[in-house]
Write a protein that holds these residues in place. Structure first.
Motif, PDB file in Angstrom:
ATOM      1  N   LYS A 188       7.130  11.193 -39.061  1.00  0.00           N
ATOM      2  CA  LYS A 188       7.779  10.024 -38.452  1.00  0.00           C
ATOM      3  C   LYS A 188       8.122   9.028 -39.552  1.00  0.00           C
ATOM      4  O   LYS A 188       7.380   8.862 -40.503  1.00  0.00           O
ATOM      5  CB  LYS A 188       6.851   9.366 -37.441  1.00  0.00           C
ATOM      6  CG  LYS A 188       6.659  10.183 -36.200  1.00  0.00           C
ATOM      7  CD  LYS A 188       6.989   9.354 -35.020  1.00  0.00           C
ATOM      8  CE  LYS A 188       6.857  10.200 -33.777  1.00  0.00           C
ATOM      9  NZ  LYS A 188       7.498   9.639 -32.670  1.00  0.00           N
ATOM     10  N   THR A 189       9.244   8.372 -39.403  1.00  0.00           N
ATOM     11  CA  THR A 189       9.618   7.328 -40.343  1.00  0.00           C
ATOM     12  C   THR A 189       9.877   6.049 -39.570  1.00  0.00           C
ATOM     13  O   THR A 189      10.529   6.048 -38.532  1.00  0.00           O
ATOM     14  CB  THR A 189      10.876   7.710 -41.135  1.00  0.00           C
ATOM     15  OG1 THR A 189      11.937   7.944 -40.216  1.00  0.00           O
ATOM     16  CG2 THR A 189      10.662   8.940 -41.983  1.00  0.00           C
ATOM     17  N   LYS A 190       9.357   4.973 -40.077  1.00  0.00           N
ATOM     18  CA  LYS A 190       9.513   3.683 -39.409  1.00  0.00           C
ATOM     19  C   LYS A 190      10.943   3.173 -39.505  1.00  0.00           C
ATOM     20  O   LYS A 190      11.365   2.362 -38.694  1.00  0.00           O
ATOM     21  CB  LYS A 190       8.552   2.673 -40.016  1.00  0.00           C
ATOM     22  CG  LYS A 190       7.112   2.959 -39.703  1.00  0.00           C
ATOM     23  CD  LYS A 190       6.213   1.896 -40.279  1.00  0.00           C
ATOM     24  CE  LYS A 190       4.773   2.219 -39.945  1.00  0.00           C
ATOM     25  NZ  LYS A 190       3.855   1.216 -40.471  1.00  0.00           N
ATOM     26  N   LEU A 213      12.939   3.824 -36.310  1.00  0.00           N
ATOM     27  CA  LEU A 213      12.401   3.312 -35.045  1.00  0.00           C
ATOM     28  C   LEU A 213      13.099   1.994 -34.721  1.00  0.00           C
ATOM     29  O   LEU A 213      13.119   1.073 -35.541  1.00  0.00           O
ATOM     30  CB  LEU A 213      10.894   3.078 -35.144  1.00  0.00           C
ATOM     31  CG  LEU A 213      10.011   4.309 -35.145  1.00  0.00           C
ATOM     32  CD1 LEU A 213       8.563   3.914 -35.393  1.00  0.00           C
ATOM     33  CD2 LEU A 213      10.125   5.062 -33.844  1.00  0.00           C
ATOM     34  N   ASP A 231      12.921   6.284 -31.296  1.00  0.00           N
ATOM     35  CA  ASP A 231      13.087   6.938 -32.606  1.00  0.00           C
ATOM     36  C   ASP A 231      14.413   7.689 -32.584  1.00  0.00           C
ATOM     37  O   ASP A 231      14.589   8.637 -31.820  1.00  0.00           O
ATOM     38  CB  ASP A 231      11.925   7.904 -32.861  1.00  0.00           C
ATOM     39  CG  ASP A 231      11.964   8.499 -34.254  1.00  0.00           C
ATOM     40  OD1 ASP A 231      12.835   8.100 -35.058  1.00  0.00           O
ATOM     41  OD2 ASP A 231      11.121   9.361 -34.547  1.00  0.00           O
TER      42      ASP A 231
END
Length: 180
Positions: free
Chosen positions: A3-5, A8, A113
């Motif tokens: 996951k990458t912020k 988001l 996301d």
């Protein structure tokens, strides 16, 4: 997939109306998805999120270059890509992304996301057959093509000796076919 912020979008604090987001996509983005078909990429992605009282509308648009090998010559070249995609986000009882144009998020969610949607949009915009533009217009100069041009057969020698040694019985048989 990690996951990458960066991808988001917290929509809970946004006012009603349109909000613009811009992303620069390079090779490291595709490494998140363990996708290594592109040697490099330089793609600009624009996302417009329109927040309404009961739903969200997302419009994705991308344009840029991916460095890929040619299917005919294996030479790397920059292939221009562009595309667009729309996504509607509604709220319901449980998460559902079965429809590619509709995403249902559970009540109480506060962020979305969009990395997977950007990834799919870019990968699907790259054509299945990738041909170097130099192949189409004949301007491609590679080591392999130079060597092949050196090895082209210049003259074709005919062997007339074989034709002279034909058995006369074959001529009679050929005559039967033509005399019908």
């Amino acid at each position: 997939m990690k996951k990458t912020k960066e991808f988001l979008i917290p929509f809970i604090g946004l006012k009603l109306g349109k909000h613009h987001f811009e992303y620069q996509i390079n090779k490291s983005f595709f490494e998140i998805f363990d996708y290594n078909e592109y040697q490099d990429s330089n793609i600009k992605v624009n996302v417009v999120l329109e927040k309404k009282s009961t739903l969200l509308e997302l419009s994705f648009k991308h344009k840029g270059l991916v460095n890929v090998p040619c299917d005919l010559t294996s030479e790397d070249f920059d292939l221009p890509v562009k595309g667009r995609m729309n996504l509607i986000v509604r709220f319901g009882e449980e998460y559902n992304n079965d429809n590619e144009e509709l995403l249902i998020l559970p009540h109480g969610e506060f962020e979305i996301d969009i990395a997977q949607y950007i990834y799919e949009m870019i990968v699907l915009s790259v054509p299945l057959r990738r041909v170097h533009p130099g192949v189409k217009d004949g301007s491609l100069k590679t080591e392999a093509l130079t060597k092949l041009n050196e090895l082209i057969v210049k003259e074709v020698k005919k062997e007339n000796k074989q034709e002279e040694n034909i058995d006369p019985r074959w001529d009679k048989l050929k005559q039967l076919l033509t005399d019908k």
